[in-house]
Every structure is written in C-alpha cells, then in structure tokens.
Scaffold this motif. Structure first.
Motif, PDB file in Angstrom:
ATOM      1  N   ARG A  52       0.757  -1.373  -0.004  1.00 37.28           N
ATOM      2  CA  ARG A  52       0.234   0.001  -0.049  1.00 37.28           C
ATOM      3  C   ARG A  52       0.837   1.171   0.089  1.00 37.28           C
ATOM      4  O   ARG A  52       0.535   2.132  -0.654  1.00 37.28           O
ATOM      5  CB  ARG A  52      -1.025   0.020   1.356  1.00 37.28           C
ATOM      6  CG  ARG A  52      -2.013   1.083   1.201  1.00 37.28           C
ATOM      7  CD  ARG A  52      -3.007   0.801   0.044  1.00 37.28           C
ATOM      8  NE  ARG A  52      -3.563   2.115  -0.247  1.00 37.28           N
ATOM      9  CZ  ARG A  52      -4.943   2.256  -0.998  1.00 37.28           C
ATOM     10  NH1 ARG A  52      -5.393   1.102  -1.200  1.00 37.28           N
ATOM     11  NH2 ARG A  52      -5.011   3.544  -1.377  1.00 37.28           N
TER      12      ARG A  52
ATOM     13  N   ASP B 269       0.788   4.146  -3.017  1.00 39.47           N
ATOM     14  CA  ASP B 269       0.522   5.494  -2.680  1.00 39.47           C
ATOM     15  C   ASP B 269       1.661   6.500  -3.286  1.00 39.47           C
ATOM     16  O   ASP B 269       1.432   7.551  -3.903  1.00 39.47           O
ATOM     17  CB  ASP B 269       0.335   5.680  -1.312  1.00 39.47           C
ATOM     18  CG  ASP B 269      -0.962   5.133  -0.793  1.00 39.47           C
ATOM     19  OD1 ASP B 269      -1.993   4.751  -1.645  1.00 39.47           O
ATOM     20  OD2 ASP B 269      -1.328   5.182   0.646  1.00 39.47           O
TER      21      ASP B 269
ATOM     22  N   ALA C 228      -3.918  10.397  -1.898  1.00 34.70           N
ATOM     23  CA  ALA C 228      -4.063   8.939  -2.146  1.00 34.70           C
ATOM     24  C   ALA C 228      -4.458   8.267  -0.697  1.00 34.70           C
ATOM     25  O   ALA C 228      -5.029   7.263  -0.824  1.00 34.70           O
ATOM     26  CB  ALA C 228      -2.902   8.589  -2.569  1.00 34.70           C
ATOM     27  N   ARG C 229      -3.975   8.867   0.313  1.00 34.87           N
ATOM     28  CA  ARG C 229      -4.395   8.349   1.526  1.00 34.87           C
ATOM     29  C   ARG C 229      -5.710   8.587   2.295  1.00 34.87           C
ATOM     30  O   ARG C 229      -6.063   8.066   2.954  1.00 34.87           O
ATOM     31  CB  ARG C 229      -3.060   8.642   2.530  1.00 34.87           C
ATOM     32  CG  ARG C 229      -2.049   8.287   2.292  1.00 34.87           C
ATOM     33  CD  ARG C 229      -1.001   8.325   3.467  1.00 34.87           C
ATOM     34  NE  ARG C 229      -0.663  10.008   3.538  1.00 34.87           N
ATOM     35  CZ  ARG C 229       0.550  10.458   3.027  1.00 34.87           C
ATOM     36  NH1 ARG C 229       1.184   9.586   2.271  1.00 34.87           N
ATOM     37  NH2 ARG C 229       0.807  11.881   3.082  1.00 34.87           N
TER      38      ARG C 229
END
Length: 308
Positions: free
Chosen positions: A280, A284, A306-307
């Motif tokens: 992940r 990202d 993105a987060r």
C-alpha cells in the motif's frame, strides 16, 4: 509419467528456458551453470515422459507439449515468486519486497526518482522492477503493482486512474539548427522522423492531420521506447514522446496544435495486497509521483489525496 511429482527446481529451469530461449541465457538468469540447467531440463523431461525442447539454429525451440504446459508453469513460477515476496517481510511493516511492472519508457525515465524518494523514506522496502511493454497478469501474480496505459479489466484488482499524459512531436535543438522546424503536417515529409518498427495497439494514437503515422514515414525505426527517446535527443529526427520528459530533456516541440494525443495512466494491484502495508505504501507513492508526472499536482499533495 513418474508418480512422484518432480522437484520444484526442475519446473523453474523449464520456465527459464521457455522465457530465454537458450540454456546459456536461462542459466545466467537463475545463477546456475549451463550443464546443471541442462540436467534439470532433462530430468523434468524424464519425469514427465515428454520432450520439452528441440535444438534449432536460434537456440532451443519448445515442443508442442512444452507450449501446452506453458500457462501452468508460468503461473506456478509467478505464484511461487509472489509467495516469497509476501514472506520477505511482516505484513504490518514497510519491510520486504514489492514487485512493480512498467513499460520501458516509464521504468527508465519516470519511475527512478519516484522510487529513490520512496526508498529514502522507507529503506526496508525492496523494489523489484519488471521492465516490459507486455501487460502483466496481476491476478496470476506476475507482479504486485502494475503501471498501465489501459484501464485494467480483470476482476479482483484495485485500480486507480493516475491521470493522462500528453504526447507531442519533438526534436533536438541541434537537429532544428540544421533543418528549420516544420510549420504544417505536410512539411514533415521533408524531415527525418523517429518511430516504431512493428505496429502495436498504442501506435493507433499517432495521427497527424487526420492520418495515421505509419512505419514507412520513419527513417529511424525501433520498437524500444527508450531507444526512440534517445534517438530524438541525439538529433536523429522528429519523434513522439511524453511532453514532460521532452521538456526536461530540453527538446523543442513542433506542430503542437496538430499533434497532442492524451494517453491514460493507471495503477493496479491485487485486492489481497491491501493488507500488506509495504504494498500500500508503494502504491500510494507511485500514485503521487506519477500524478506529478502527468500534471495532476505536486507529489506531496497527491500523496495526501491517495491516503484520504
């Protein structure tokens, strides 16, 4: 056929020879001696009771039996490699290997600074970069994360559109010092052009004045995108490339109003890998860095999105 299943190393040898087309190249890939690899292939042929390769002038040619086994052995190798990557570090930590696949030009010219920043922040992450214009099968686990220019259609994938980058026609200043820049599409006929050798799906986007740019128009031909870009920079002629990369290289754009196709960029990974913190984190970071490349905003701002 033997009742005892052949050792896994024999299948890996078989897959390497299938991929490389010769014992010597496959041995180098696996870090084995050529005689050892040859014995592995012979042992698998004996265990399966099937001839897998025949010698040809170009190396080793797979038999029909080998081609019939190709999908299964490639899936076996991909699954084993995926297992080893998963086991290379704890799921909850940014430690271990992540395998990324990207096209030649993206891998060579776009990803290195993104990955350098990623590894500076997360030194425990090991990056494996597969450079290929072939679309890797993420469901089969050929790679963990893929950078693609088409929307992923396979199920069980987490896919995110990065944005779209623009292509343009560019030339080196030295080339234009010798030959004045074209002002109309028709004027390109008096210029040297850099382009592809064998048409591919993406080459359909290369149209000028409503007409496709075909192989016959190019005086410098190669299907390697990195070699095309290098040829344009060296002054071999006018060619199509990423606008952002061309500007960074100091190239000069021509016929901007006539040629400005947009190509989408996507990121994809298997949904199962969302549980892996390092996958992940890499996903990202790529989304942020590639977003900056296509002009979606700064890497820091896109990382925050993105987060979110």
């Amino acid at each position: 056929m033997s009742l005892a299943p052949p050792d896994w190393s024999l299948y890996r040898a078989f897959a390497a020879v299938l991929r490389e087309g010769s014992l010597s190249a496959a041995a180098r890939r696996l870090g084995l001696s050529q005689p050892t690899l040859g014995r592995h292939v012979a042992a698998l042929e004996a265990a399966l009771g099937l001839p897998l390769f025949t010698r040809s002038r170009g190396g080793l040619a797979p038999t029909p039996a080998a081609e019939a086994l190709r999908p299964e052995v490639e899936a076996l190798v991909a699954a084993t490699d995926s297992l080893l990557r998963k086991a290379s570090g704890p799921l909850a930590e940014n430690v271990g290997a992540v395998r990324i696949t990207a096209s030649e030009i993206v891998a060579a010219e776009v990803l290195p600074p993104v990955l350098a920043a990623l590894q500076a922040e997360h030194p425990g992450i090991v990056v494996e970069l597969v450079v290929s214009n072939r679309i890797a099968d993420l469901v089969r686990r050929d790679a963990d994360i893929a950078v693609r220019t088409v929307r992923p259609s396979q199920g069980a994938l987490l896919a995110k559109r990065v944005g779209a980058f623009e292509l343009g026609l560019f030339a080196a200043p030295g080339y234009l010092a010798r030959r004045p820049a074209p002002t109309t599409p028709a004027a390109l006929a008096r210029h040297a052009l850099v382009g592809f050798d064998v048409p591919a799906p993406y080459t359909g986007t290369l149209r000028l004045g409503g007409r496709p740019l075909t192989r016959d128009a190019f005086s410098f031909r190669t299907d390697d995108d990195v070699a095309q870009f290098a040829a344009i920079r060296a002054g071999c002629g006018i060619g199509a490339c990423h606008v952002s990369l061309a500007r960074r290289a100091g190239l000069v754009r021509v016929l901007a109003g006539e040629f400005a196709p947009k190509v989408e960029m996507w990121l994809a990974m298997h949904e199962d890998l969302k549980a892996s913190r390092r996958c992940r984190t890499v996903f990202d970071a790529l989304w942020a860095g590639l977003g900056a490349h296509v002009g979606r905003g700064s890497a820091r701002a896109t990382a925050r999105r993105a987060r979110s």
